[in-house]
Design a protein around this motif. Structure first.
Motif, PDB file in Angstrom:
ATOM      1  N   VAL A 172       0.855  -1.196   0.000  1.00 37.20           N
ATOM      2  CA  VAL A 172       0.000   0.000   0.000  1.00 37.20           C
ATOM      3  C   VAL A 172       0.887   1.241   0.000  1.00 37.20           C
ATOM      4  N   CYS A 173       0.943   1.902  -1.141  1.00 32.20           N
ATOM      5  CA  CYS A 173       1.729   3.135  -1.237  1.00 32.20           C
ATOM      6  C   CYS A 173       0.805   4.312  -0.929  1.00 32.20           C
ATOM      7  N   GLU A 174       1.101   5.013   0.166  1.00 33.91           N
ATOM      8  CA  GLU A 174       0.333   6.223   0.511  1.00 33.91           C
ATOM      9  C   GLU A 174       1.024   7.380  -0.194  1.00 33.91           C
ATOM     10  N   ASN A 175       0.514   7.701  -1.363  1.00 33.63           N
ATOM     11  CA  ASN A 175       1.168   8.733  -2.174  1.00 33.63           C
ATOM     12  C   ASN A 175       0.627  10.107  -1.800  1.00 33.63           C
ATOM     13  N   ASN A 176       1.370  10.781  -0.903  1.00 33.96           N
ATOM     14  CA  ASN A 176       0.947  12.137  -0.490  1.00 33.96           C
ATOM     15  C   ASN A 176       1.705  13.214  -1.269  1.00 33.96           C
ATOM     16  N   LEU A 177       2.342  12.801  -2.339  1.00 32.90           N
ATOM     17  CA  LEU A 177       2.946  13.704  -3.333  1.00 32.90           C
ATOM     18  C   LEU A 177       4.268  14.340  -2.908  1.00 32.90           C
ATOM     19  N   TYR A 178       4.702  14.115  -1.676  1.00 27.19           N
ATOM     20  CA  TYR A 178       5.948  14.725  -1.192  1.00 27.19           C
ATOM     21  C   TYR A 178       6.742  13.729  -0.350  1.00 27.19           C
ATOM     22  N   ALA A 179       8.061  13.859  -0.422  1.00 30.64           N
ATOM     23  CA  ALA A 179       8.949  13.219   0.553  1.00 30.64           C
ATOM     24  C   ALA A 179       9.628  14.375   1.289  1.00 30.64           C
ATOM     25  N   ILE A 180       9.264  14.561   2.526  1.00 33.33           N
ATOM     26  CA  ILE A 180       9.610  15.760   3.303  1.00 33.33           C
ATOM     27  C   ILE A 180       9.203  16.993   2.486  1.00 33.33           C
ATOM     28  N   HIS A 181      10.153  17.739   1.936  1.00 24.67           N
ATOM     29  CA  HIS A 181       9.788  18.970   1.217  1.00 24.67           C
ATOM     30  C   HIS A 181       9.985  18.837  -0.288  1.00 24.67           C
ATOM     31  N   THR A 182      10.202  17.626  -0.760  1.00 22.39           N
ATOM     32  CA  THR A 182      10.518  17.444  -2.180  1.00 22.39           C
ATOM     33  C   THR A 182       9.348  16.796  -2.915  1.00 22.39           C
ATOM     34  N   PRO A 183       8.787  17.525  -3.896  1.00 20.26           N
ATOM     35  CA  PRO A 183       7.652  16.945  -4.620  1.00 20.26           C
ATOM     36  C   PRO A 183       8.094  15.836  -5.581  1.00 20.26           C
ATOM     37  N   ILE A 184       7.166  14.993  -5.915  1.00 18.85           N
ATOM     38  CA  ILE A 184       7.470  13.839  -6.768  1.00 18.85           C
ATOM     39  C   ILE A 184       8.141  14.244  -8.068  1.00 18.85           C
ATOM     40  N   ARG A 243      -0.388  18.753   7.615  1.00 17.06           N
ATOM     41  CA  ARG A 243       0.549  19.414   8.539  1.00 17.06           C
ATOM     42  C   ARG A 243       1.978  19.286   8.017  1.00 17.06           C
ATOM     43  N   GLU A 244       2.912  19.824   8.794  1.00 20.15           N
ATOM     44  CA  GLU A 244       4.322  19.728   8.411  1.00 20.15           C
ATOM     45  C   GLU A 244       4.787  18.267   8.438  1.00 20.15           C
ATOM     46  N   HIS A 245       5.921  18.005   7.794  1.00 21.22           N
ATOM     47  CA  HIS A 245       6.409  16.618   7.702  1.00 21.22           C
ATOM     48  C   HIS A 245       6.549  15.991   9.086  1.00 21.22           C
ATOM     49  N   VAL A 246       7.218  16.695   9.962  1.00 19.50           N
ATOM     50  CA  VAL A 246       7.363  16.218  11.345  1.00 19.50           C
ATOM     51  C   VAL A 246       7.073  17.388  12.269  1.00 19.50           C
ATOM     52  N   GLY A 247       6.272  17.119  13.291  1.00 27.33           N
ATOM     53  CA  GLY A 247       5.909  18.186  14.220  1.00 27.33           C
ATOM     54  C   GLY A 247       4.423  18.496  14.132  1.00 27.33           C
ATOM     55  N   ARG A 257       5.283  23.950  -1.179  1.00 28.56           N
ATOM     56  CA  ARG A 257       3.956  23.629  -1.719  1.00 28.56           C
ATOM     57  C   ARG A 257       3.058  24.827  -1.434  1.00 28.56           C
ATOM     58  N   SER A 258       2.018  24.965  -2.219  1.00 28.81           N
ATOM     59  CA  SER A 258       1.229  26.193  -2.094  1.00 28.81           C
ATOM     60  C   SER A 258       0.035  25.982  -1.170  1.00 28.81           C
ATOM     61  N   ARG A 259      -0.374  27.058  -0.558  1.00 27.66           N
ATOM     62  CA  ARG A 259      -1.568  27.038   0.293  1.00 27.66           C
ATOM     63  C   ARG A 259      -2.795  26.653  -0.546  1.00 27.66           C
ATOM     64  N   ALA A 260      -2.816  27.134  -1.805  1.00 29.91           N
ATOM     65  CA  ALA A 260      -3.966  26.824  -2.673  1.00 29.91           C
ATOM     66  C   ALA A 260      -4.054  25.316  -2.913  1.00 29.91           C
ATOM     67  N   GLU A 261      -2.903  24.677  -3.114  1.00 32.13           N
ATOM     68  CA  GLU A 261      -2.913  23.221  -3.289  1.00 32.13           C
ATOM     69  C   GLU A 261      -3.466  22.550  -2.024  1.00 32.13           C
ATOM     70  N   GLY A 262      -2.968  22.989  -0.868  1.00 29.78           N
ATOM     71  CA  GLY A 262      -3.446  22.422   0.393  1.00 29.78           C
ATOM     72  C   GLY A 262      -4.941  22.635   0.577  1.00 29.78           C
ATOM     73  N   ASP A 263      -5.388  23.860   0.282  1.00 30.41           N
ATOM     74  CA  ASP A 263      -6.821  24.166   0.457  1.00 30.41           C
ATOM     75  C   ASP A 263      -7.690  23.240  -0.387  1.00 30.41           C
ATOM     76  N   SER A 264      -7.203  22.894  -1.573  1.00 33.12           N
ATOM     77  CA  SER A 264      -8.023  22.047  -2.453  1.00 33.12           C
ATOM     78  C   SER A 264      -8.245  20.672  -1.816  1.00 33.12           C
ATOM     79  N   TRP A 265      -7.295  20.208  -1.006  1.00 36.07           N
ATOM     80  CA  TRP A 265      -7.464  18.930  -0.303  1.00 36.07           C
ATOM     81  C   TRP A 265      -8.313  19.106   0.954  1.00 36.07           C
ATOM     82  N   VAL A 266      -8.079  20.201   1.661  1.00 35.32           N
ATOM     83  CA  VAL A 266      -8.843  20.433   2.894  1.00 35.32           C
ATOM     84  C   VAL A 266     -10.331  20.619   2.563  1.00 35.32           C
ATOM     85  N   GLU A 267     -10.606  21.259   1.425  1.00 31.81           N
ATOM     86  CA  GLU A 267     -12.011  21.483   1.035  1.00 31.81           C
ATOM     87  C   GLU A 267     -12.750  20.181   0.765  1.00 31.81           C
TER      88      GLU A 267
END
Ligand code: TPP
Ligand code: MG
Length: 319
Positions: A172-184, A243-247, A257-267
């Motif tokens: 099961v690959c949980e593809n959240n599009l980032y590894a720490i701060h690096t996008p795919i 949230r952030e990678h750790v913390g 990553r952009s706030r707009a990208e995040g908002d599209s998931w939160v919505e």
């Protein structure tokens, strides 16, 4: 699994995802007090892959996971008091206060453990699955890992070996599009994870949109096939870390990553979407019972003791 979209099933999925969300929100809220003695990698936003896949597993099935493991631990039936006490470093924690957030386990429910070293639980799970098959046991092994783990050498090695040995394992690959701060897209020219699995003869399915019902359906088909001796299967579940990678905080200010990208998931929050399918009274009663359970778990952790000095070398591996 209950019939598709029955009120009981939706209530179960909602409760399971909400419980993970609320526990982690509480962890985030109290983190500044330093009562939690462990780094935390939160799954807020990423509840659907664990909850969807675990719904399809039988009690005798087992899971392996990563440092981002709260959701998996709880979805597989891990004890909530044991998890919170573990984060506090208390002796009543599921790892007797020595494991912390990154190494959660509860073998009584098939939560075999998690690792902080990226991708290492993949070969562990394949070895376990092969052993279970050799012993002719009716166990399906599910292993959860991130998109970053796909870039480790053990990923293709493990797929190859699992396919060769017809091991009863669900990747099961949980593809959240980032590894720490690096996008795919700056890490790999072609993130064709399903094709990579298929290249090893492993049937694969991609579930877009962080969709818990679609994930559970795909997992059920995969688990049924594995249990009948059909060999390994692969799922790529698209998801998103809020949230952030750790913390405990947010990290939109970092700019990777952009706030707009995040908002599209939160919505399109999956908890809100599934909750809206429930009768409002039932939803309110689930909300209240989840809050009570979390209150109890944190009170339990607060009230208990730290391990004694003489326990330092107990229950740990000593070569
Ligand atoms: C072998 C190894 N290399 C590097 C690291 C540092 N590291 C910790 S988490 C992480 C990113 C992993 O990303 P992903 O697998 O996508 O999981 P996510 O954190 O997104 O859930 C890295 C590189 C590590 N823990 N282990
Ligand atoms: Mg990732």
């Amino acid at each position: 699994m209950l019939t598709d979209a029955s009120p009981e099933r939706l209530a179960h999925l909602y409760r399971s995802m909400l419980r993970i969300r609320r526990v982690e929100e509480r962890v985030a809220a109290i983190y500044h007090t330093d009562k939690i003695k462990s780094p935390v990698h939160l799954s807020i936003g990423q509840e659907p892959p664990s909850v969807g896949v675990c719904e399809a597993l039988a009690p005798q099935d087992v899971v392996f996971g990563t440092y981002r493991g709260h959701a998996l631990y709880l979805a597989k039936g891990g004890d909530l008091r044991g998890m919170v006490a573990e984060l506090y470093g208390k002796v009543t924690g599921c790892g007797r206060g020595k494991a912390g957030s990154m190494h959660l386990g509860d073998r009584s429910v098939g939560m075999m453990g998690t690792s902080a070293v990226v991708a290492t639980s993949i070969p562990h799970a394949v070895g376990y699955a092969w052993a279970e098959r050799t012993r002719k046991r009716d166990t399906v092994v599910a292993v959860f890992f991130g998109d970053g783990a796909v870039e480790e050498g053990v990923f293709p090695e493990s797929l190859n070996f699992a396919a060769l040995k017809n091991a009863p394992v669900l990747f099961v690959c949980e593809n959240n599009l980032y590894a720490i701060h690096t996008p795919i897209h700056v890490r790999t020219p072609k993130p064709n994870y399903c094709e990579r699995a298929e290249a090893h003869g492993i049937p694969a399915e991609r579930i877009p949109g962080n969709d818990v019902l679609a994930t559970a359906g795909a997992a059920k088909r995969a688990v049924d096939s594995i249990r009948l001796g059909g060999g390994p299967r692969f799922l790529e579940v698209e998801t998103y870390r809020w949230r952030e990678h750790v913390g405990p905080g947010e990290d939109w200010h970092l700019g990777y990553r952009s706030r707009a990208e995040g908002d599209s998931w939160v919505e399109r929050d999956e908890i809100v979407r599934i909750g809206a399918m429930l009768d409002p009274d039932r939803r309110a009663s689930i909300d209240a019972s989840v809050d009570d359970e979390i209150e109890d778990a944190f009170a339990f952790a607060e009230a208990r003791e730290f391990p004694r000095d003489e326990e330092l070398y107990q229950h740990v591996f000593q070569p």
